[in-house]
Write a protein that holds these residues in place. Structure first.
Motif, short mmCIF file in Angstrom:
data_model
loop_
_atom_site.label_atom_id
_atom_site.label_comp_id
_atom_site.label_asym_id
_atom_site.label_seq_id
_atom_site.Cartn_x
_atom_site.Cartn_y
_atom_site.Cartn_z
N MET A 6 0.85 -1.19 0.00
CA MET A 6 0.00 0.00 0.00
C MET A 6 0.89 1.24 0.00
O MET A 6 2.09 1.14 0.24
N ASP A 7 0.28 2.41 -0.21
CA ASP A 7 1.10 3.63 -0.20
C ASP A 7 1.40 4.07 1.24
O ASP A 7 1.06 3.37 2.20
N GLY A 8 2.03 5.22 1.38
CA GLY A 8 2.35 5.74 2.71
C GLY A 8 1.54 7.00 2.98
O GLY A 8 0.54 7.27 2.30
N GLY A 9 1.97 7.80 3.94
CA GLY A 9 1.21 8.99 4.33
C GLY A 9 1.04 9.95 3.15
O GLY A 9 2.02 10.35 2.52
N LEU A 10 -0.21 10.29 2.86
CA LEU A 10 -0.45 11.22 1.75
C LEU A 10 -0.26 12.65 2.23
O LEU A 10 0.49 13.44 1.64
N ASN A 31 1.21 -0.89 -4.74
CA ASN A 31 0.15 -1.44 -5.59
C ASN A 31 -1.16 -0.70 -5.38
O ASN A 31 -2.06 -0.79 -6.20
N ILE A 32 -1.28 -0.04 -4.23
CA ILE A 32 -2.55 0.63 -3.91
C ILE A 32 -2.27 2.08 -3.55
O ILE A 32 -1.43 2.35 -2.69
N ILE A 33 -2.96 3.00 -4.22
CA ILE A 33 -2.87 4.41 -3.81
C ILE A 33 -4.22 4.85 -3.27
O ILE A 33 -5.27 4.46 -3.78
N ILE A 34 -4.16 5.66 -2.21
CA ILE A 34 -5.38 6.08 -1.51
C ILE A 34 -5.63 7.56 -1.83
O ILE A 34 -4.73 8.39 -1.71
N THR A 35 -6.86 7.87 -2.23
CA THR A 35 -7.18 9.22 -2.72
C THR A 35 -7.09 10.29 -1.61
O THR A 35 -7.10 9.97 -0.42
N ALA A 36 -7.11 11.53 -2.05
CA ALA A 36 -6.98 12.68 -1.12
C ALA A 36 -8.32 13.07 -0.50
O ALA A 36 -8.52 14.22 -0.11
#
Ligand code: MET
Ligand code: ZN
Length: 341
Positions: A31-35, A76-81
């Motif tokens: 997964m991604d990290g802190g946005l 593999n996964i980006i989390i939206t803003a």
């Protein structure tokens, strides 16, 4: 494990979809990290009730850059803003309902653009599949921007119907924008988890969701509610594809995974923060208790053994953290596939 939920006739159960993606990723997904952390590192000023969602107004290009940086780091996964993006929050800034809904959709659009750009540049696409966009839904406490996402204490307002009304349209709009997943993040109390379950059913959302709770004692979730009960609620909903923990210090994760595993066999996701504490009054992180990227990654093997299959970072983690996690998971993956002599 007990209480496995029954699959819905015909429609693929969300956990099955999640497992399919995890398998396509070779048994683990990064997964991604802190946005918000990384937006700030790129110069954004997030001292605003909208927090990272402020960049949807002022600097969408930065959001896209940070998504790309995480993809390049191996996510593999980006989390939206959209964590702190709500129709109510935008309206209080003077936007109309339509404009507010447009801004929510925009968060998904930006992440999808980043994914498309990344895939176009990738020569060897097989290296990092699948690439998924998860639409973030932060708690009512996150909207309040007073730190109550770390207490789960909503006072009088905290009724089931109130929370459902608060999140309903936001959920529908984000789902309509076409993400691969809906990420209910940093869920601070049982009531909000229950509200999400009912909304997923009532709005008939057919995009797999994940439920991620946060803890500050390694046993309960932040409100003091039982993690076992919260994981049981998540397990009972066929629209929830994965259950886990985010924005919680790494040292607590091992025990929390074992608790979740007692009541579900849905995939488990883990994206801890750096271990620093958030000071809600000063609106800043207290650096004293954090761990380095190296220390963070030293936990990854243990979390995998405990049964986590989706691993990333939350606040105060960076593309470097994700690079290190990705490397560590790939090594693990390679080692486990070496022929036995
Ligand atoms: C307070 S938790 C925030 C989660 C969100 N996905 C972010 O990284 O900004
Ligand atoms: Zn966080």
């Amino acid at each position: 494990m007990v209480g496995k939920s029954a699959g819905g006739g015909g429609v693929e159960d969300a956990a099955a979809a999640m497992r399919r993606w995890v398998e396509a990723g070779g048994g683990r997904l990064v997964m991604d990290g802190g946005l918000a952390t990384e937006l700030e590192a790129n110069g954004a000023d997030l001292n605003d009730p909208l927090w990272s969602a402020k960049c949807l107004l002022s600097s969408p290009h930065l959001i896209r850059k940070v998504h790309l940086d995480y993809l390049e780091a191996g996510a593999n996964i980006i989390i939206t803003a959209s964590y702190q993006a709500t129709i109510q929050g935008f309206e209080s800034k003077g936007f109309s309902k339509e404009q507010s809904e447009e801004l929510l959709s925009k968060s998904v659009k930006i992440a999808r653009e980043a994914r498309d750009m990344f895939l176009k540049e990738q020569l060897d696409r097989s290296m990092q599949h699948p690439i998924l966009v998860a639409a973030s839904i932060g708690s009512y406490g996150a909207y309040l921007a007073d730190g109550s996402e770390y207490s789960g204490d909503y006072g009088e307002a905290g009724t089931l119907e109130f929370l459902k009304d608060f999140h309903r349209r936001r959920l529908e709009v984000l789902a309509e924008a076409g993400p691969d997943l809906i990420a209910f993040e940093t869920i601070p109390n049982k009531l909000e988890a229950q509200a999400y379950v009912e909304l997923l059913e009532e709005c008939n959302i057919n995009i797999p969701a994940w439920f991620s709770f946060n803890s500050k004692d390694g046993i309960h979730i932040v409100s003091g509610d039982s993690l076992i009960e919260c994981a049981t609620i998540s397990n009972g909903c066929s629209k929830v594809g994965a259950v886990g923990i985010n924005c919680t210090p790494p040292r607590f994760i091992h025990g929390l995974i074992l608790s979740i595993r007692k009541v579900t066999d849905k995939p488990i996701l883990i994206y801890p923060n750096s271990g620093e504490r958030y000071d809600a009054d000063k609106k800043e992180w207290v650096e004293s208790t954090g761990v380095s990227d190296g220390d963070f990654v030293s936990y990854v093997n243990e979390w995998c053994k405990d049964g986590a299959v989706l691993i990333g970072g939350c606040c105060r983690t960076t593309p470097n953290t994700i690079k290190a996690i990705s490397r560590s998971l790939n090594q693990r993956h390679c080692v486990s596939h070496l022929p036995v002599a």
